[in-house]
Design an enzyme around this catalytic site. Structure first.
Site, PDB file in Angstrom:
ATOM      1  N   HIS A 181      38.957  46.236  36.141  1.00 45.87           N
ATOM      2  CA  HIS A 181      38.681  45.371  34.989  1.00 45.87           C
ATOM      3  C   HIS A 181      38.688  46.222  33.711  1.00 45.87           C
ATOM      4  O   HIS A 181      37.640  46.526  33.138  1.00 45.87           O
ATOM      5  CB  HIS A 181      37.311  44.710  35.212  1.00 45.87           C
ATOM      6  CG  HIS A 181      37.053  43.492  34.393  1.00 45.87           C
ATOM      7  ND1 HIS A 181      37.808  42.352  34.488  1.00 45.87           N
ATOM      8  CD2 HIS A 181      36.098  43.222  33.461  1.00 45.87           C
ATOM      9  CE1 HIS A 181      37.335  41.433  33.667  1.00 45.87           C
ATOM     10  NE2 HIS A 181      36.295  41.946  33.028  1.00 45.87           N
ATOM     11  N   SER A 193      38.398  39.472  29.387  1.00 55.26           N
ATOM     12  CA  SER A 193      37.395  38.904  30.265  1.00 55.26           C
ATOM     13  C   SER A 193      36.962  37.526  29.773  1.00 55.26           C
ATOM     14  O   SER A 193      37.771  36.614  29.712  1.00 55.26           O
ATOM     15  CB  SER A 193      36.230  39.884  30.407  1.00 55.26           C
ATOM     16  OG  SER A 193      35.525  39.674  31.595  1.00 55.26           O
ATOM     17  N   ASP A 213      41.525  44.429  40.028  1.00 57.40           N
ATOM     18  CA  ASP A 213      40.345  43.874  39.358  1.00 57.40           C
ATOM     19  C   ASP A 213      39.533  43.088  40.386  1.00 57.40           C
ATOM     20  O   ASP A 213      39.963  42.030  40.859  1.00 57.40           O
ATOM     21  CB  ASP A 213      40.786  42.971  38.210  1.00 57.40           C
ATOM     22  CG  ASP A 213      39.634  42.549  37.308  1.00 57.40           C
ATOM     23  OD1 ASP A 213      38.473  42.603  37.752  1.00 57.40           O
ATOM     24  OD2 ASP A 213      39.905  42.159  36.153  1.00 57.40           O
TER      25      ASP A 213
END
Length: 647
Positions: free
Chosen positions: A335, A198, A304
């Protein structure tokens, strides 16, 4: 430095010889001939644990002193005694104190001397005994670092780049945050691999885009490639907040007190208009792909909905254009870190990747398929290259059907129009569930049942000509696989996994840092349709994706909407659908008005990357196929979460 070509290319013989010789000096794992795998021969219990503060050369908080960022280090003690220098695995993050890392939200912990006790995740536990140093960097403005968070800008990127410079003898570091005693990186050869998920992955992308020497590889997991595309797509708002909120979210308490001016600059530079400003240009790493020296092992969930896969497609394509050595994993998850959906294979592959890229071992990982793709939950396929050879852009065209709003999708241009009214209360799952029913909120176009599988690999584009009734309008375009399947439940809060209570261990442990993590399993959903690619745009950006203008009601506008990258097979018996609609609930924000839009079908089309190209589509849609069994209550995953997301 010359570019390395695509991942499957052999390196020159001289390079291989040098790498093998270097490897022989870097690890005791050799018995006969060149080593192929680093072994856990070093003590994790007795590892050196230290902290340094690296001078970034910036004064982000405006206190008249250059900022220092904290780098916590865990490294094996024995190599330095043997006069051997070791490579570094680095994770630079804003989350080490505020939010935690990984499925169990681990944070850094420290002893009384300020040395790290727990370094989150398994990287230190697993790789330190194998002769690597693990370095966790606190981005400026977070945890124990000076400066201010600037959300992917110069300060964020310099936080990590400065550490790489220090590891290679080009920057200064100190043993304390405010002291003058210098710290030397005389234990490392400077070869660094960056990894993280991320925001951490985003920093790896951004640092690689500087071309910094010493960064040999990056492993970005669910990373952002352009911050504009995190908050907007072609002018359409993806969130109801901006980067100033995110900066405040991760700032350390003392940074919040001193960084008000930076917060204001972020807010001013990133207005909620959707226009591209210099703020966003600074945070666009794709434009600097030509500078990337490091190899890239990219990992992303195809579902995602936080860091959406547009980031994958544009970054991957840019790296390919510049001959960057690369590899990719694409999962069915949202995610999620691969440690939590394919743990054993992930640790093994990552181990071999770092051994090859940082130690120079000829272990064959560079000759393996470029891509691993999750086709069904826990069922993976590979592609020698990605997208696979034989993939070609195919133009599909919508045409009217027997009912208004329920059209066909094929190779022949249609005529006429379809009309829909934006309904912000409905989402892509609502549209797909009612694909065969006229509804006022969407226009759907469907192929006949396929006689052969169709594989779409890469990024699609949908060109739409629409006439709005209002001065503002948003558009959504989605591709749907119509037919029954079992998929990972990416719309669930855990985005496709279930966390179990038992644990498995990956490396060595100490009383303060366990290498044992909770196991996971796939969380699945039985569905009758799957949205597998999506894209959005503000119609007001028809002339420029970076600048929106008011629309003239009654005037036709043409815009091309970028759809997210994917790799999906629509099986024989299923149907492929294109849906065009307005606001996609919880995935984009609605426009100021509630427009009705009329599509000109003769000037609307989808360009999709099909394995086999146009002939494959023609074959799959010719003849008669058995359609999937009808259902009385069409079902898909739940609506995407509307919760505030953070990268």
């Amino acid at each position: 430095m010359p570019k390395r070509t695509r991942f499957t290319t052999w390196r020159p013989l001289a390079t291989v010889v040098v790498a093998v010789l270097m490897a022989a000096f870097l690890t005791p794992a050799v018995a006969h001939g060149a080593p192929r795998e680093s072994r856990p021969v070093y003590s994790y219990t007795n590892a050196v644990r230290e902290a340094v503060w690296v001078d970034t050369g910036l004064d982000g908080d405006g206190d008249g002193k250059t900022d220092r960022v904290a780098a916590d280090i865990v490294r094996p003690r024995e190599p330095a005694r043997q006069h051997r220098k070791i490579p570094v695995i680095m994770d630079a993050s804003p989350y080490y104190s505020c939010c935690g890392r990984g499925n169990e939200s681990q944070k850094k912990t420290y002893d009384a001397n300020g040395h790290v006790v727990q370094m989150p995740l398994f990287y230190d536990n697993y790789f330190v005994p194998r002769g690597y140093a693990s370095v966790g960097v606190d981005l400026a403005g977070t945890n124990r670092s000076d400066g201010c968070v600037d959300v992917g800008g110069r300060s964020d990127i310099q936080s990590a780049k400065a550490v790489i410079d220090w590891l290679n003898g080009r920057a200064k570091a100190y043993t304390t945050r405010t002291g003058s005693v210098r710290a030397k990186a005389d234990w490392t050869n400077g070869r660094t691999g960056m990894i993280g998920k991320s925001w951490d992955a985003t920093i790896a992308n951004g640092v690689a885009a500087t071309g910094v020497k010493g960064l040999r590889t990056i492993v970005p997991i669910s990373g952002i490639s352009s911050w504009y595309d995190y908050y907007f797509q072609q002018g359409a708002d993806l969130y109801d907040s901006g980067p100033d909120w995110l900066s405040d979210y991760v700032d350390s308490p003392d940074a919040r007190a001193r960084c008000a001016a930076v917060q204001q600059r972020i807010a001013d530079g990133a207005p909620r208009t959707g226009d591209r400003t210099p703020f966003w240009t600074e945070r666009d790493y794709v434009k600097d792909a030509a500078k990337v020296r490091a190899s890239v092992f990219l990992v992303h969930g195809m579902q995602d909905l936080n860091v959406r896969t547009k980031h994958v497609g544009q970054w991957w394509d840019a790296l390919a254009r510049h001959g960057v050595e690369r590899k990719i994993w694409l999962s069915q998850t949202g995610h999620v870190d691969p440690f939590d959906y394919r743990r054993g294979a992930w640790v093994d592959t990552l181990h071999r990747w770092f051994d090859h890229e940082l130690l120079g071992y000829d272990n064959g990982v560079d000759r393996e398929p470029m891509a691993d793709i999750e086709r069904h939950p826990d069922q993976w396929v590979t592609s020698k290259v990605w997208p696979p050879r034989g993939t070609a852009t195919t133009t599909l065209r919508p045409a009217p059907g027997a009912q208004n709003g329920v059209g066909t999708l094929g190779l022949t241009s249609g005529t006429g129009t379809e009309t829909f009214t934006d309904d912000p209360s409905n989402s892509e799952t609502d549209w797909a569930a009612h694909i065969d029913t006229p509804t006022s909120d969407k226009a759907g176009f469907v192929t006949r049942p396929l006689t052969h599988d169709l594989r779409l690999s890469g990024s699609s584009k949908v060109t739409i000509t629409a006439t709005p009734t209002t001065a503002t309008a948003h558009l959504s375009a989605v591709l749907v696989d119509l037919g029954p399947d079992t998929i990972r439940d990416y719309a669930d809060a855990a985005e496709g996994i279930t966390t179990l209570t038992d644990r498995s261990c990956w490396g060595a442990s100490t009383p303060g840092d366990s290498a044992c993590f909770k196991n996971t399993a796939a969380k699945t959903a039985d569905v009758d349709h799957t949205v597998f690619s999506r894209g959005w745009a503000d119609l007001g950006t028809y002339a420029s994706p970076g600048k929106g203008v008011p629309l003239t009601p009654g005037k036709a506008y043409t815009i091309t909407v970028d759809l997210a990258a994917t790799d999906h097979v629509v099986p024989a018996g299923h149907r492929l659908a294109l849906i065009v609609a307005g606001t996609d609930k919880d995935l984009i924000d609605p426009p100021a008005d509630k427009p009705t839009l009329t599509l000109d079908l003769s000037r609307t089309s989808a360009r999709v990357p099909l394995l086999g190209g146009t002939p494959a589509f023609a074959r799959a849609t010719s003849g008669t196929a058995s359609a999937s069994p009808p259902v009385t209550r069409p079902s898909g995953v739940g609506d995407p979460s509307g919760a505030q997301r953070i990268p």
